[in-house]
Design a protein around this motif. Structure first.
Motif, short mmCIF file in Angstrom:
data_model
loop_
_atom_site.label_atom_id
_atom_site.label_comp_id
_atom_site.label_asym_id
_atom_site.label_seq_id
_atom_site.Cartn_x
_atom_site.Cartn_y
_atom_site.Cartn_z
N GLY A 452 0.82 -1.19 0.00
CA GLY A 452 0.00 0.00 0.00
C GLY A 452 0.85 1.25 0.00
O GLY A 452 2.08 1.19 0.15
N LYS A 453 0.21 2.37 -0.22
CA LYS A 453 0.88 3.65 -0.07
C LYS A 453 0.13 4.43 0.98
O LYS A 453 -1.08 4.65 0.85
CB LYS A 453 0.86 4.41 -1.39
N VAL A 454 0.83 4.82 2.03
CA VAL A 454 0.20 5.63 3.06
C VAL A 454 0.83 7.00 3.01
O VAL A 454 2.05 7.13 3.13
CB VAL A 454 0.37 4.98 4.45
N ASN A 455 0.00 8.00 2.83
CA ASN A 455 0.47 9.37 2.64
C ASN A 455 1.60 9.41 1.60
O ASN A 455 2.66 9.97 1.83
CB ASN A 455 0.91 9.97 3.97
N HIS A 456 1.39 8.68 0.51
CA HIS A 456 2.29 8.62 -0.65
C HIS A 456 3.57 7.84 -0.41
O HIS A 456 4.44 7.82 -1.26
CB HIS A 456 2.62 10.04 -1.16
N LYS A 457 3.70 7.21 0.74
CA LYS A 457 4.91 6.41 0.97
C LYS A 457 4.58 4.93 0.90
O LYS A 457 3.55 4.50 1.41
CB LYS A 457 5.50 6.73 2.36
N LEU A 458 5.46 4.16 0.27
CA LEU A 458 5.22 2.73 0.11
C LEU A 458 5.32 2.01 1.46
O LEU A 458 6.27 2.23 2.21
CB LEU A 458 6.26 2.15 -0.86
N VAL A 459 4.33 1.21 1.78
CA VAL A 459 4.35 0.47 3.04
C VAL A 459 3.91 -0.98 2.81
O VAL A 459 3.23 -1.26 1.82
CB VAL A 459 3.39 1.09 4.09
N PRO A 460 4.31 -1.91 3.71
CA PRO A 460 3.85 -3.30 3.56
C PRO A 460 2.38 -3.45 3.95
O PRO A 460 1.78 -2.56 4.53
CB PRO A 460 4.74 -4.08 4.53
N LEU A 461 1.83 -4.63 3.59
CA LEU A 461 0.43 -4.94 3.86
C LEU A 461 0.01 -4.77 5.31
O LEU A 461 -1.10 -4.39 5.61
CB LEU A 461 0.20 -6.43 3.55
N ASN A 462 0.95 -5.12 6.21
CA ASN A 462 0.57 -5.14 7.61
C ASN A 462 0.82 -3.79 8.31
O ASN A 462 0.81 -3.70 9.51
CB ASN A 462 1.31 -6.25 8.35
N HIS A 463 1.03 -2.74 7.52
CA HIS A 463 1.25 -1.42 8.10
C HIS A 463 -0.01 -0.96 8.82
O HIS A 463 -1.09 -0.93 8.25
CB HIS A 463 1.62 -0.44 6.98
N ARG A 464 0.14 -0.60 10.10
CA ARG A 464 -1.01 -0.14 10.88
C ARG A 464 -1.31 1.32 10.59
O ARG A 464 -0.41 2.15 10.56
CB ARG A 464 -0.72 -0.28 12.37
N LEU A 465 -2.57 1.61 10.41
CA LEU A 465 -2.96 2.96 10.01
C LEU A 465 -3.32 3.83 11.21
O LEU A 465 -3.70 3.33 12.26
CB LEU A 465 -4.17 2.87 9.08
#
Ligand code: MN
Length: 755
Positions: A452-465
C-alpha cells in the motif's frame, strides 16, 4: 459484595395490600414517564399488557422474595425512560417473560396484542436463558439467533439490554454461581453491544455492576476513595468552571454545565493498564457543556464558538481535540472534545454537545427516532454495521470460539478514520492495516493486495494505520491470499473473507485428511465423536479441525501413532494433560469414547450452585492451579469443573477465565479459601530519585515489617530516577498503607502507593 452462599437477603415481609399498592405504584410510574415522552399516548394497550402479565405471573416470586411482576415492570421502565422506547416496546417488556415462564404461548400474545408485540416477545423468548448455553455449538447458535433477530428488529436487542440491566441491578439476590456467569457474560457481550448501539449510560452501568461482582474488594476501595476526595474535587471543579460559565453567559448561549465523574470500572481499568495508583488518575472528572439550539444547522458553529471561548481562558492540549461532529462515530456519537490545563496544572477534558447530541450519546440508537432529520446520516453507519453482522452470519466460522472472537472484534474496537485517494472516508477499527482497507474496498482487491501507499509512501500490507492517513492499495493481477494475513487483519469482514478464500484452497486437503482420519478410527475401532477429534487437536495443539485434517493430509501427523498413544496412556493424569492444552469438551460426559477411559471412581459430585471450599491440607488439595494465570492461594479465584470432575482455579482477571465464564457458565464455581488464610496480594509501586544506598534502605525497611510476606521486589533505575515494584501478601489493607507511608519517609522516595 458477592453473596458467598450466605442466607439470602430477604425481601421485607409486607401485607398483601401493601404489596398490591407497591406494584400499582411501580406501574403508574412507568405510565407517567411514558405520558411525559414524545410518543403517541397509547395507554390502553399498555394497561392491558400490564394486567395480562400480572395475572400470568400471579403467585410467583423472584429469588429476592418480591412478586415476579416487579421485574417486567422494571424492565418496561428502563425501556421507556432510559432507552426512550414507545408503547409497543413497553408492552413487550411487560410481557417478556410470560411465554418463557407461564402456560401462555406466543399465539396467545398475538391474539391479545397483535403480531408486532407477539414477534418481539417471541424474539426475547428465543434468546432467553443467556446467550450462551452449555455447549459451544449451542452458544454460537444462540448468539447467531440474537444477532439475526437484532438485524430484523433492533428493539429485541434493546429490550434484552433492559432485561439484562435490571437483572444486573438485582444480581445480589442470585445464587453465587449464577452471579459469575451473568456478570461474565455481561462484560463479555452485553457491555460491548451496548457500546456499539450507542447506549453509553447503560454500557457504563453494566460495566460497573459486572466489575462490582467480579472484584468486590477493588470496587469497594475505589468507591471509597472517590467519596473521600469528592468535596475537594468539587471545589476545584467549581473554580475551573466558573470563568467558562460566565463567558458563555456573556455570549448569550443557553447551556447547562455538568460535572462528569469517571466510572469506577474505567478508573480501575486505567489504574491497571497504566500501573498507577488512584491518586495518579488525573482525569477523574470531565466537564460537559450541553447547549440548546433551535436550528440543527447552527450546532456546529456554536460548538466551535464555545471551543474558542474556552481556549481564550485555558491553555489547550495540542493533540487532544476530537471532532466527532464532522465525522461522527459509527454508533452515532457526536460531540466536540478538548482538553485544557486547569489552574492546578492538571488536564481537564471538556465535552461540548448540543441537547440533541447529548440525547443520542446517552440513549443511543433509540434517540435517533426522536430526531429524524433528513436522511439520518448517523443511522447509516449503524446500518452498515448491521449488514456486516449479517454478512458474517451468512458464513459462520466452523469453530464457535473463532466465530465469537470475530464478532467481538467488531464490538469492542475503537475507531480510526482514513481517506482513499479520492477523498472518500472509511471508518475502521483501531489497529486496522492497509490490508483491511483493501478488503473494505472489495474482497477481490483484498485477496490481490500486495502493498500500500500511506500518505504517498510505500508500506507493507501489515502497516497499521492512524486516523487521518490517506491510503492507496496496490494489487497484483492474481489473488494470493496467505494464512498468516489473519494475524494483522482488524476487521471482521476481512477475516471472514480471507478464511473463506483460504478454505476454498484448502478444501481438497481437508477432505482427504478427514477421510484418512475416519479410516484410522475404523482401524483402531474407536467410535467417531467430537471428543476424540478435540483430543487429537489438543494433543498437537491445533486450533481447528481443518488444521488437523490438513496436517494429516500433508503427513505432518502420524494419525495411527497418535491413536495408539492416546488409547494406551489413557490414565486420568495423561488425559488431564491433554485436556489442559485444548478447550474443554463440548459433548456431554455420557458419550465417553473408548479412548477416554472411564470416569475416575469415587469423586464426589460437585454442585455448581454452592460455593466450593478450597482445601489444602498436608499436600492433599481439592483443586489445581491453572498455568495460564498462575493464581496463588488467597487470590480472588473462580473454579472451573473439568470434564473429569476435577476443579481448576483461574484468577478472576485471567482472560481465559472470562471466556470460560461466558461460555461454560454452568461449570463455573464460586470459591472460598478454607481456613484463615485471608491474606491477599498487593502490589506497591514506588518512584523516586536514585541515590547510593537507597535500595538497601528500602529492603531493610520492608524486612522490618514482620507481618509482610514479600513475593517479588524489583527496582529499575534509569539515569537518576528509579521505579520499583513490590508484590507482597498481607492480611489487611491497613498494613499496605502503613508500609507505603514508611517507604515515603525514606529520603529520595517520592511516591509509594498500592496499585
Ligand atoms: Mn426477564
Amino acid at each position: 459484595m458477592i453473596d458467598h452462599g450466605n442466607p439470602l437477603p430477604r425481601y421485607p415481609e409486607s401485607s398483601p395490600e401493601e404489596e398490591e399498592r407497591m406494584i400499582e405504584e411501580a406501574f403508574q410510574d412507568v405510565l407517567n414517564g411514558y405520558l411525559k415522552s414524545n410518543h403517541r399516548k397509547k395507554v390502553e394497550i399498555i394497561e392491558r399488557a400490564y394486567h395480562f402479565a400480572k395475572e400470568a405471573h400471579k403467585g410467583i416470586r423472584r429469588r429476592s422474595g418480591e412478586p415476579y411482576i416487579m421485574h417486567p415492570i422494571a424492565v418496561a421502565r428502563i425501556a421507556s425512560r432510559e432507552i426512550g422506547l414507545g408503547s409497543t416496546s413497553i408492552c413487550a417488556a411487560l410481557l417478556h417473560d410470560v411465554v418463557e415462564d407461564t402456560e401462555y404461548t406466543v399465539e396467545d400474545i398475538r391474539q391479545h396484542f397483535g403480531p408486532k408485540i407477539a414477534q418481539l416477545v417471541e424474539g426475547l423468548t428465543k434468546i432467553s436463558g443467556g446467550i450462551f448455553g452449555e455447549q459451544a455449538s449451542a452458544q454460537a447458535e444462540n448468539f447467531r439467533k440474537l444477532l439475526l433477530t437484532m438485524s430484523e428488529d433492533i428493539r429485541v436487542v434493546l429490550l434484552k439490554m433492559a432485561d439484562r440491566l435490571h437483572n444486573m441491578r438485582t444480581l445480589g439476590s442470585m445464587a453465587p454461581a449464577k452471579q459469575y456467569k451473568i456478570a461474565g457474560e455481561t462484560l463479555y457481550i452485553y457491555a460491548p453491544l451496548a457500546h456499539r448501539l450507542g447506549l453509553f449510560a447503560i454500557k457504563t452501568e453494566l460495566e460497573d455492576l459486572s466489575f462490582k461482582y467480579e472484584h468486590p474488594a477493588a470496587y469497594e476501595s475505589i468507591s471509597q476513595q472517590i467519596s473521600n476526595t469528592e468535596s475537594e474535587r468539587h471545589n476545584i471543579y467549581r473554580d475551573f468552571a466558573a470563568p467558562i460559565e460566565s463567558r458563555l453567559h456573556d455570549l448569550g448561549i443557553r447551556f447547562e454545565a455538568k460535572y462528569r465523574l469517571k466510572s469506577v470500572y474505567s478508573i480501575w481499568r486505567k489504574m491497571e493498564t497504566k500501573k498507577i495508583p488512584f491518586e495518579e488518575v488525573y482525569d477523574l472528572y470531565a466537564m460537559r457543556i450541553i447547549f440548546d439550539c433551535d436550528d440543527p444547522a447552527d450546532e456546529k458553529r456554536i460548538c466551535w464558538m464555545i471551543y474558542s471561548a474556552i481556549t481564550d481562558i485555558y491553555k489547550l492540549h495540542p493533540d487532544r481535540t476530537r471532532d466527532w461532529i464532522s465525522v461522527p462515530k459509527a454508533n452515532g456519537y457526536q460531540a466536540l472534545h478538548l482538553t485544557v490545563m486547569g489552574n492546578d496544572g492538571n488536564w481537564v477534558e471538556i465535552q461540548i454537545r448540543s441537547r440533541r447530541m447529548d440525547d443520542i450519546a446517552e440513549r443511543g440508537f433509540a434517540a435517533h427516532w426522536k430526531y429524524k432529520v433528513g436522511e439520518g446520516d448517523e443511522e447509516s453507519e449503524l446500518t452498515v454495521w448491521l449488514r456486516t453482522i449479517k454478512d458474517i452470519l451468512d458464513n459462520p466460522e466452523p469453530s464457535a470460539i473463532d466465530f465469537l472472537d470475530t464478532l467481538k472484534l467488531n464490538l469492542f474496537s475503537s475507531e480510526i478514520v482514513v481517506f482513499t485517494p479520492k477523498g472518500e472516508l472509511l471508518t475502521l477499527p483501531a489497529g486496522a492495516t492497509v490490508l483491511d482497507v483493501a478488503f473494505a474496498l472489495h474482497s477481490h482487491i483484498g485477496l490481490c493486495c500486495i502493498a500500500g501507499k500511506v500518505n504517498h509512501k510505500l508500506v507493507p500490507l501489515n502497516h497499521r494505520l492512524s486516523s487521518g492517513d490517506q491510503v492507496e492499495v496496490l494489487t497484483s493481477q492474481n489473488p494470493n491470499p496467505q494464512p498468516e494475513w489473519v494475524n494483522f487483519l482488524a476487521t471482521a469482514k476481512a477475516r471472514t473473507r480471507l478464511r473463506q478464500a483460504l478454505r476454498k484452497d484448502r478444501q481438497p486437503l481437508i477432505d482427504r485428511g478427514r477421510q484418512e482420519f475416519d479410516d484410522a478410527l475404523l482401524r483402531h475401532s474407536i467410535p467417531p465423536s467430537n471428543e476424540i477429534i478435540t483430543k487429537v487437536m489438543g494433543y498437537y495443539r491445533l486450533d481447528s479441525r481443518d488444521d488437523l485434517y490438513i496436517a494429516i493430509a500433508r503427513n505432518d501427523i502420524d494419525i495411527d501413532r497418535s491413536f495408539t498413544e492416546l488409547t494406551k496412556k489413557s490414565s486420568p493424569s495423561f488425559l488431564r494433560k491433554i485436556l489442559r492444552v485444548s478447550l474443554p469438551f463440548t459433548s456431554s460426559s455420557k458419550e465417553k469414547t473408548a479412548a477416554t477411559g472411564s470416569e475416575p471412581a469415587g469423586k464426589p459430585k460437585i454442585n455448581p450452585k454452592e460455593t466450593y471450599t478450597l482445601i489444602s491440607d498436608h499436600g492433599a488439595q481439592n483443586y489445581r492451579l491453572s498455568d495460564c494465570c498462575n493464581p496463588i492461594p488467597g487470590d480472588d479465584v473462580m473454579g472451573f469443573i473439568e470434564d473429569d470432575g476435577s476443579v481448576t482455579l483461574h484468577s478472576l482477571t485471567c482472560p481465559r477465565a472470562a471466556v470460560l465464564k461466558a461460555t461454560y457458565g454452568s461449570r463455573i464455581l464460586s470459591t472460598r479459601w478454607k481456613g484463615g488464610d485471608t491474606r491477599f496480594t498487593a502490589t506497591v509501586h514506588m518512584e523516586g530519585i536514585d541515590r547510593h544506598g537507597i535500595l538497601q534502605e528500602i529492603a531493610s525497611m520492608i524486612s522490618l515489617q514482620l507481618n509482610i510476606d514479600i513475593r517479588q521486589l524489583s527496582i529499575e533505575a534509569v539515569d537518576e530516577v528509579f521505579t520499583g515494584r513490590l508484590v507482597i501478601r498481607v492480611s489487611n489493607a491497613a498494613t499496605v498503607d502503613d508500609l507505603c507511608n514508611r517507604l515515603k519517609s525514606i529520603e529520595g522516595v517520592s511516591s509509594a502507593a498500592r496499585i
